[in-house]
Write a protein that holds these residues in place. Structure first.
Motif, PDB file in Angstrom:
ATOM      1  N   GLY A  60      54.589  69.007  14.540  1.00  0.00           N
ATOM      2  CA  GLY A  60      55.341  68.585  13.363  1.00  0.00           C
ATOM      3  C   GLY A  60      55.429  69.651  12.289  1.00  0.00           C
ATOM      4  O   GLY A  60      56.492  69.849  11.678  1.00  0.00           O
ATOM      5  N   ALA A  61      54.326  70.359  12.046  1.00  0.00           N
ATOM      6  CA  ALA A  61      54.339  71.400  11.011  1.00  0.00           C
ATOM      7  C   ALA A  61      55.372  72.472  11.340  1.00  0.00           C
ATOM      8  O   ALA A  61      56.103  72.948  10.464  1.00  0.00           O
ATOM      9  CB  ALA A  61      52.951  72.012  10.878  1.00  0.00           C
ATOM     10  N   GLN A  62      55.451  72.853  12.618  1.00  0.00           N
ATOM     11  CA  GLN A  62      56.399  73.887  13.031  1.00  0.00           C
ATOM     12  C   GLN A  62      57.840  73.389  12.899  1.00  0.00           C
ATOM     13  O   GLN A  62      58.713  74.107  12.395  1.00  0.00           O
ATOM     14  CB  GLN A  62      56.119  74.288  14.477  1.00  0.00           C
ATOM     15  CG  GLN A  62      54.715  74.861  14.672  1.00  0.00           C
ATOM     16  CD  GLN A  62      54.355  74.976  16.137  1.00  0.00           C
ATOM     17  OE1 GLN A  62      54.907  75.803  16.859  1.00  0.00           O
ATOM     18  NE2 GLN A  62      53.426  74.162  16.598  1.00  0.00           N
ATOM     19  N   LEU A  63      58.091  72.165  13.352  1.00  0.00           N
ATOM     20  CA  LEU A  63      59.436  71.609  13.252  1.00  0.00           C
ATOM     21  C   LEU A  63      59.880  71.484  11.798  1.00  0.00           C
ATOM     22  O   LEU A  63      61.025  71.792  11.449  1.00  0.00           O
ATOM     23  CB  LEU A  63      59.472  70.236  13.926  1.00  0.00           C
ATOM     24  CG  LEU A  63      59.378  70.234  15.447  1.00  0.00           C
ATOM     25  CD1 LEU A  63      59.039  68.831  15.958  1.00  0.00           C
ATOM     26  CD2 LEU A  63      60.671  70.724  16.070  1.00  0.00           C
ATOM     27  N   GLY A  64      58.976  71.041  10.950  1.00  0.00           N
ATOM     28  CA  GLY A  64      59.320  70.883   9.539  1.00  0.00           C
ATOM     29  C   GLY A  64      59.608  72.205   8.869  1.00  0.00           C
ATOM     30  O   GLY A  64      60.589  72.352   8.122  1.00  0.00           O
ATOM     31  N   GLU A  65      58.763  73.198   9.131  1.00  0.00           N
ATOM     32  CA  GLU A  65      58.956  74.491   8.464  1.00  0.00           C
ATOM     33  C   GLU A  65      60.229  75.183   8.928  1.00  0.00           C
ATOM     34  O   GLU A  65      60.939  75.795   8.122  1.00  0.00           O
ATOM     35  CB  GLU A  65      57.744  75.380   8.705  1.00  0.00           C
ATOM     36  CG  GLU A  65      56.548  75.005   7.840  1.00  0.00           C
ATOM     37  CD  GLU A  65      55.633  76.178   7.579  1.00  0.00           C
ATOM     38  OE1 GLU A  65      55.659  76.729   6.460  1.00  0.00           O
ATOM     39  OE2 GLU A  65      54.887  76.541   8.504  1.00  0.00           O
ATOM     40  N   VAL A  66      60.536  75.121  10.215  1.00  0.00           N
ATOM     41  CA  VAL A  66      61.732  75.822  10.676  1.00  0.00           C
ATOM     42  C   VAL A  66      62.995  75.117  10.181  1.00  0.00           C
ATOM     43  O   VAL A  66      64.021  75.763   9.898  1.00  0.00           O
ATOM     44  CB  VAL A  66      61.704  75.988  12.213  1.00  0.00           C
ATOM     45  CG1 VAL A  66      62.013  74.705  12.927  1.00  0.00           C
ATOM     46  CG2 VAL A  66      62.641  77.106  12.649  1.00  0.00           C
ATOM     47  N   ARG A  67      62.942  73.804  10.021  1.00  0.00           N
ATOM     48  CA  ARG A  67      64.087  73.108   9.417  1.00  0.00           C
ATOM     49  C   ARG A  67      64.250  73.516   7.954  1.00  0.00           C
ATOM     50  O   ARG A  67      65.372  73.709   7.471  1.00  0.00           O
ATOM     51  CB  ARG A  67      63.896  71.597   9.529  1.00  0.00           C
ATOM     52  CG  ARG A  67      64.055  71.060  10.951  1.00  0.00           C
ATOM     53  CD  ARG A  67      63.925  69.557  10.996  1.00  0.00           C
ATOM     54  NE  ARG A  67      64.998  68.923  10.241  1.00  0.00           N
ATOM     55  CZ  ARG A  67      64.976  67.650   9.847  1.00  0.00           C
ATOM     56  NH1 ARG A  67      63.933  66.891  10.139  1.00  0.00           N
ATOM     57  NH2 ARG A  67      65.987  67.142   9.191  1.00  0.00           N
ATOM     58  N   ALA A  68      63.121  73.671   7.234  1.00  0.00           N
ATOM     59  CA  ALA A  68      63.198  74.128   5.849  1.00  0.00           C
ATOM     60  C   ALA A  68      63.778  75.535   5.782  1.00  0.00           C
ATOM     61  O   ALA A  68      64.559  75.853   4.873  1.00  0.00           O
ATOM     62  CB  ALA A  68      61.813  74.099   5.210  1.00  0.00           C
ATOM     63  N   ALA A  69      63.422  76.377   6.750  1.00  0.00           N
ATOM     64  CA  ALA A  69      63.960  77.738   6.773  1.00  0.00           C
ATOM     65  C   ALA A  69      65.472  77.728   6.966  1.00  0.00           C
ATOM     66  O   ALA A  69      66.203  78.464   6.291  1.00  0.00           O
ATOM     67  CB  ALA A  69      63.285  78.539   7.892  1.00  0.00           C
ATOM     68  N   LEU A  70      65.968  76.899   7.871  1.00  0.00           N
ATOM     69  CA  LEU A  70      67.413  76.809   8.092  1.00  0.00           C
ATOM     70  C   LEU A  70      68.122  76.319   6.835  1.00  0.00           C
ATOM     71  O   LEU A  70      69.159  76.877   6.429  1.00  0.00           O
ATOM     72  CB  LEU A  70      67.706  75.876   9.263  1.00  0.00           C
ATOM     73  CG  LEU A  70      69.193  75.620   9.553  1.00  0.00           C
ATOM     74  CD1 LEU A  70      69.906  76.915   9.916  1.00  0.00           C
ATOM     75  CD2 LEU A  70      69.358  74.587  10.675  1.00  0.00           C
ATOM     76  N   GLU A  71      67.565  75.299   6.207  1.00  0.00           N
ATOM     77  CA  GLU A  71      68.171  74.778   4.978  1.00  0.00           C
ATOM     78  C   GLU A  71      68.262  75.862   3.910  1.00  0.00           C
ATOM     79  O   GLU A  71      69.286  76.002   3.216  1.00  0.00           O
ATOM     80  CB  GLU A  71      67.353  73.584   4.469  1.00  0.00           C
ATOM     81  CG  GLU A  71      67.434  72.362   5.376  1.00  0.00           C
ATOM     82  CD  GLU A  71      66.324  71.359   5.106  1.00  0.00           C
ATOM     83  OE1 GLU A  71      65.547  71.567   4.149  1.00  0.00           O
ATOM     84  OE2 GLU A  71      66.222  70.378   5.860  1.00  0.00           O
ATOM     85  N   LEU A  72      67.190  76.665   3.790  1.00  0.00           N
ATOM     86  CA  LEU A  72      67.168  77.697   2.756  1.00  0.00           C
ATOM     87  C   LEU A  72      68.177  78.801   3.058  1.00  0.00           C
ATOM     88  O   LEU A  72      68.912  79.260   2.170  1.00  0.00           O
ATOM     89  CB  LEU A  72      65.755  78.284   2.663  1.00  0.00           C
ATOM     90  CG  LEU A  72      65.506  79.279   1.539  1.00  0.00           C
ATOM     91  CD1 LEU A  72      65.748  78.637   0.171  1.00  0.00           C
ATOM     92  CD2 LEU A  72      64.088  79.826   1.623  1.00  0.00           C
TER      93      LEU A  72
END
Length: 411
Positions: free
Chosen positions: A258-270
């Protein structure tokens, strides 16, 4: 942090299977989402200080997010692996370290629930929010004594060690001159010390230090055989608690995804948010949005994130379907679950590499959250559960009719 409407969307929530007094899947995910902006603001400090702020941990605890896999009879929510994944993913969109610790402590609670009722009462009797760290790397062998095992050992990489109440530690136990047999030992943190050893490039805020036990006796009711826990052959404590008949390793790996999925989604959004105002040096593009190369790169990254989600949801679907039936998944299913988790983790790592390349060199400026996310995801993806090609080797053995347990016990 602004959420881009172009970011990948999560899949539909699973069917609800909750008691009237238990928060629904949607409610628990909403609680996590409500913490996201706060976690985003506090993440740089956690990275710098190499630990989570206690107020951050209190906020997660107050939202009930350490109770996801705690038995209902102990005051928990006893949800499922899909809820664990979605909650931790939401937290990861704010802070990867906070998400990682939340995932690990929930996985530890799942394992603590495999112990007898006497041990459960010690853990949660006075505190249903108690969190349990989980370390599968073995410490030095303990010695069988009357009523338990005498322990002097160390366990490095103990994520959540600064914020847990108990720890489940992998412990080889020697009885006389016999070869040691691996057990899981449930130990209160008051019987331990924590050595400050977590000096790592990524996931710095997890405080994954070294737990030390020096000359303490772990009683028999807080010892269970590791092999029985992994294979689901422990005597059922309460037949109606079907959650605890599901895949031990599957829950552990879900907690770390979950931590990895959440962070990479945040990276795409940014990256998508910043693109219209960023030019491309040494080109005629005044905005990254105009570049076909940029367009195809973010498209590939988004597809990798979606692919990771598909595999993560397939593995939690497998785990939860078996749990609802009160069945332990068979060896081929458990092996595929492990491979799914490794493949999802690799997609996250490849996606974040694409995103920092698309964003440009400033992604690695210390002020830019992308460099922290890149470090976190790359460290997370090298966790023993995902890395070194072991999951793929195990799955290949299954496909060829061989026993994957000849390669690894984690199944």
């Amino acid at each position: 942090m602004t959420t881009s409407s172009q970011a990948p969307q999560t899949m539909p929530a699973p069917h609800e299977h909750t008691a009237p007094d238990t928060p629904s899947h949607a409610e628990l995910v909403a609680r996590a989402a409500a913490l996201r902006d706060r976690l985003w603001e506090e993440a740089p400090r956690a990275d710098r200080d190499r630990r989570l702020d206690e107020r951050t941990v209190d906020a997660i605890r107050d939202a009930g997010l350490f109770r996801l896999l705690t038995p209902r009879r102990s005051g928990g929510y006893e949800t499922d692996s899909r809820t664990l994944l979605d909650v931790v993913t939401e937290l990861g969109r704010g802070c990867g370290s906070a998400a990682w610790v939340t995932g690990v402590l929930n996985a530890g609670n799942f394992v603590a629930a495999l112990f007898p009722d006497e041990a459960r009462e010690e853990v949660w009797g006075k505190n249903p929010d108690a969190g349990v760290a989980l370390v599968l790397g073995p410490g030095a062998p303990a010695h069988r004594v009357e009523g338990g095992a005498l322990v002097t050992a160390k366990w490095p990489y103990s994520s959540g060690s600064l914020h847990c109440d108990w720890a489940v530690l992998t412990l080889p136990v020697r009885d006389g001159d016999a070869e040691p047999v691996p057990y899981l030992a449930l130990v209160p943190m008051r019987d331990t010390t924590v050595e400050d050893t977590w000096f790592i490039t990524g996931l710095r805020g997890t405080g994954s230090n070294t737990i030390v036990v020096d000359g303490k006796t772990v009683p028999d009711h807080r010892l269970i055989p590791l092999a029985s826990a992994l294979d689901g052959t422990l005597p059922p404590r309460h037949p109606e608690e079907t959650l605890y008949r599901c895949s031990f390793s599957g829950v552990l790996l879900t907690s770390l995804l979950g931590a990895q999925l959440g962070e990479v989604r945040a990276a795409l959004e940014l990256v998508l948010e910043k693109a219209p105002k960023r030019s491309i040096n040494a080109s005629n593009y005044t905005s990254q949005v105009q570049s076909v190369t940029f367009q195809t790169t973010v498209a590939e990254a988004a597809t990798k994130i979606d692919t990771a989600l598909f595999h993560a949801y397939r593995l939690t679907g497998d785990i939860d379907a078996h749990a609802r039936r009160g069945e332990m998944p068979d060896v081929p299913t458990r092996t595929r679950v492990r491979t799914d988790s490794a493949y999802a983790s690799r997609q996250c790592r490849e996606a974040v590499d694409l995103l920092v390349t698309a964003h440009g060199t400033s992604a690695f400026a210390e002020f830019n959250p992308l460099q922290r996310i890149w470090r976190d995801v790359n460290v997370a993806g090298r966790h023993a559960g995902f890395g070194a090609g072991i999951p793929e080797e195990m799955y290949g053995r299954v496909l060829l009719g061989e026993d994957p347990r000849a390669v690894s016990f984690l199944l």
